[in-house]
Design a protein around this motif. Structure first.
Motif, PDB file in Angstrom:
ATOM      1  N   TRP A  91       1.493  -1.286   0.353  1.00 46.43           N
ATOM      2  CA  TRP A  91       0.409   0.236  -0.098  1.00 46.43           C
ATOM      3  C   TRP A  91       0.970   1.121   0.099  1.00 46.43           C
ATOM      4  O   TRP A  91       0.328   2.585  -0.874  1.00 46.43           O
ATOM      5  CB  TRP A  91      -0.873  -0.032   1.199  1.00 46.43           C
ATOM      6  CG  TRP A  91      -1.981   0.710   1.312  1.00 46.43           C
ATOM      7  CD1 TRP A  91      -3.036   0.454  -0.073  1.00 46.43           C
ATOM      8  CD2 TRP A  91      -1.751   1.981   2.414  1.00 46.43           C
ATOM      9  NE1 TRP A  91      -3.709   2.270   1.030  1.00 46.43           N
ATOM     10  CE2 TRP A  91      -3.716   2.967   1.821  1.00 46.43           C
ATOM     11  CE3 TRP A  91      -1.711   2.644   3.816  1.00 46.43           C
ATOM     12  CZ2 TRP A  91      -3.887   3.318   2.140  1.00 46.43           C
ATOM     13  CZ3 TRP A  91      -2.223   4.051   3.577  1.00 46.43           C
ATOM     14  CH2 TRP A  91      -2.659   4.677   3.586  1.00 46.43           C
ATOM     15  N   PHE A  92       1.950   1.387   0.678  1.00 47.63           N
ATOM     16  CA  PHE A  92       2.748   1.796   0.966  1.00 47.63           C
ATOM     17  C   PHE A  92       3.568   2.573  -0.331  1.00 47.63           C
ATOM     18  O   PHE A  92       3.773   4.184  -1.542  1.00 47.63           O
ATOM     19  CB  PHE A  92       3.819   2.022   1.572  1.00 47.63           C
ATOM     20  CG  PHE A  92       3.323   2.789   3.465  1.00 47.63           C
ATOM     21  CD1 PHE A  92       1.769   3.399   3.625  1.00 47.63           C
ATOM     22  CD2 PHE A  92       3.768   1.530   4.813  1.00 47.63           C
ATOM     23  CE1 PHE A  92       2.209   3.414   5.191  1.00 47.63           C
ATOM     24  CE2 PHE A  92       3.394   2.093   5.618  1.00 47.63           C
ATOM     25  CZ  PHE A  92       2.694   2.949   6.226  1.00 47.63           C
ATOM     26  N   ALA A  93       3.330   1.722  -1.035  1.00 46.42           N
ATOM     27  CA  ALA A  93       4.479   1.169  -2.923  1.00 46.42           C
ATOM     28  C   ALA A  93       3.390   2.402  -3.004  1.00 46.42           C
ATOM     29  O   ALA A  93       4.377   3.089  -4.604  1.00 46.42           O
ATOM     30  CB  ALA A  93       5.084   0.024  -2.930  1.00 46.42           C
ATOM     31  N   LEU A  94       2.467   2.852  -3.176  1.00 50.21           N
ATOM     32  CA  LEU A  94       1.827   2.917  -4.166  1.00 50.21           C
ATOM     33  C   LEU A  94       1.275   4.371  -4.371  1.00 50.21           C
ATOM     34  O   LEU A  94       1.359   5.261  -5.004  1.00 50.21           O
ATOM     35  CB  LEU A  94       0.049   2.861  -4.185  1.00 50.21           C
ATOM     36  CG  LEU A  94      -0.149   1.138  -3.935  1.00 50.21           C
ATOM     37  CD1 LEU A  94      -1.716   1.164  -3.583  1.00 50.21           C
ATOM     38  CD2 LEU A  94       0.697   1.435  -5.447  1.00 50.21           C
ATOM     39  N   PHE A  95       2.380   4.812  -2.510  1.00 49.59           N
ATOM     40  CA  PHE A  95       2.833   6.751  -2.758  1.00 49.59           C
ATOM     41  C   PHE A  95       3.314   7.111  -3.355  1.00 49.59           C
ATOM     42  O   PHE A  95       4.500   6.864  -2.979  1.00 49.59           O
ATOM     43  CB  PHE A  95       2.136   6.805  -1.241  1.00 49.59           C
ATOM     44  CG  PHE A  95       0.517   6.438  -1.013  1.00 49.59           C
ATOM     45  CD1 PHE A  95      -0.826   7.815  -1.072  1.00 49.59           C
ATOM     46  CD2 PHE A  95      -0.028   5.372  -0.363  1.00 49.59           C
ATOM     47  CE1 PHE A  95      -1.715   7.225  -0.511  1.00 49.59           C
ATOM     48  CE2 PHE A  95      -0.782   5.317   0.184  1.00 49.59           C
ATOM     49  CZ  PHE A  95      -1.830   6.040   0.160  1.00 49.59           C
ATOM     50  N   THR A  96       3.731   8.741  -3.000  1.00 47.43           N
ATOM     51  CA  THR A  96       4.971   9.065  -3.623  1.00 47.43           C
ATOM     52  C   THR A  96       5.632   8.816  -2.439  1.00 47.43           C
ATOM     53  O   THR A  96       4.542   9.112  -1.053  1.00 47.43           O
ATOM     54  CB  THR A  96       4.537  10.602  -4.332  1.00 47.43           C
ATOM     55  OG1 THR A  96       3.888  10.977  -3.591  1.00 47.43           O
ATOM     56  CG2 THR A  96       4.732  10.640  -5.543  1.00 47.43           C
ATOM     57  N   ASP A  97       7.180   9.710  -1.943  1.00 50.74           N
ATOM     58  CA  ASP A  97       7.543  10.158  -0.806  1.00 50.74           C
ATOM     59  C   ASP A  97       7.681  10.799   0.303  1.00 50.74           C
ATOM     60  O   ASP A  97       6.582  10.745   1.427  1.00 50.74           O
ATOM     61  CB  ASP A  97       9.369   9.771  -0.876  1.00 50.74           C
ATOM     62  CG  ASP A  97       9.419   8.241  -1.102  1.00 50.74           C
ATOM     63  OD1 ASP A  97       9.156   7.750  -0.500  1.00 50.74           O
ATOM     64  OD2 ASP A  97      11.102   9.162  -2.076  1.00 50.74           O
ATOM     65  N   ASP A  98       6.769  12.401  -1.007  1.00 49.40           N
ATOM     66  CA  ASP A  98       5.924  13.501  -0.506  1.00 49.40           C
ATOM     67  C   ASP A  98       4.350  13.191  -0.295  1.00 49.40           C
ATOM     68  O   ASP A  98       3.852  14.254  -0.011  1.00 49.40           O
ATOM     69  CB  ASP A  98       6.692  14.515  -0.680  1.00 49.40           C
ATOM     70  CG  ASP A  98       6.247  14.622  -1.892  1.00 49.40           C
ATOM     71  OD1 ASP A  98       5.702  13.626  -2.424  1.00 49.40           O
ATOM     72  OD2 ASP A  98       6.647  15.999  -2.357  1.00 49.40           O
TER      73      ASP A  98
END
Length: 206
Positions: A91-98
């Protein structure tokens, strides 16, 4: 970062509950105010190339990159699937770092999270919820792309959240409105901002 509204207004100033019909009407009104005809016309080669690069928020428009649209749709569905599988790293991998994640329950001011505070909160929440015996399903039903360019996109989404408890009882939790702003990084699209707006307040996660 592509910036979006942090409360209950979609781009163009119309309320989030205006939904899909509101998005189409706003796009048509914007064209009319700009002095553009909404009737089909024959475009020159340069105009066609420019339009295809920019994309269009008008419902039914065809001037967008189909491969990107499919990838964006896959990304939106992956958001729900990874939540339901308790796959926090996926799930986190779907988002940009910021990325900015905004949650707004009815009657409460939206809360925004980003960076480590976002990841720490949801890692704990996912773990607690998985141990609770509840199994949620986030069912994505409608997606309207308001904007799509070669590197950014914006969509409004509606869905339904259901719950099964200990494999014995089933219930509908809430309808939900999502709004996402996306950016393309190398060859993949990622979520840069996500607004989560359930229709009712409820306990226990998204």
């Amino acid at each position: 970062m592509t910036q979006g509204p942090g409360t209950d207004q979609l781009s163009g100033g119309f309320p989030r509950r205006a939904g899909i019909a509101g998005g189409a009407a706003t796009a048509t009104a914007a064209l009319a105010l700009a002095g553009c005809s909404t009737a089909p016309k024959t475009a020159t080669g340069a105009e066609s190339a420019s339009a295809a690069a920019a994309g269009s928020g008008a419902a039914g428009a065809t001037n967008f990159n189909v491969t990107d649209r499919m990838a964006l749709t896959q990304l939106i569905h992956a958001y729900a699937i990874e939540v339901d599988r308790f796959n926090i790293d996926g799930w986190f991998a779907l988002f940009t770092d910021d990325a900015v994640f905004s949650v707004g329950l009815p009657g409460m001011a939206p809360v925004e999270q980003t960076g480590e505070s976002f990841r720490s909160f949801w890692r704990t929440r996912f773990g607690d919820f998985e141990r609770s015996g509840n199994r949620r399903k986030h069912l994505i039903s409608n997606i309207l792309f308001v904007e799509q360019t070669d590197s950014t996109s914006h969509a409004v989404i509606s869905g339904l959240i259901t719950n099964a408890k200990d494999g014995k009882t089933f219930s509908v939790v809430s309808g939900v409105d999502y709004e996402g702003w996306f950016v393309k990084k190398d060859v993949a699209w990622l979520i840069n901002r996500w607004n989560d707006r359930p229709d009712v307040s409820f306990d226990g996660g998204q």
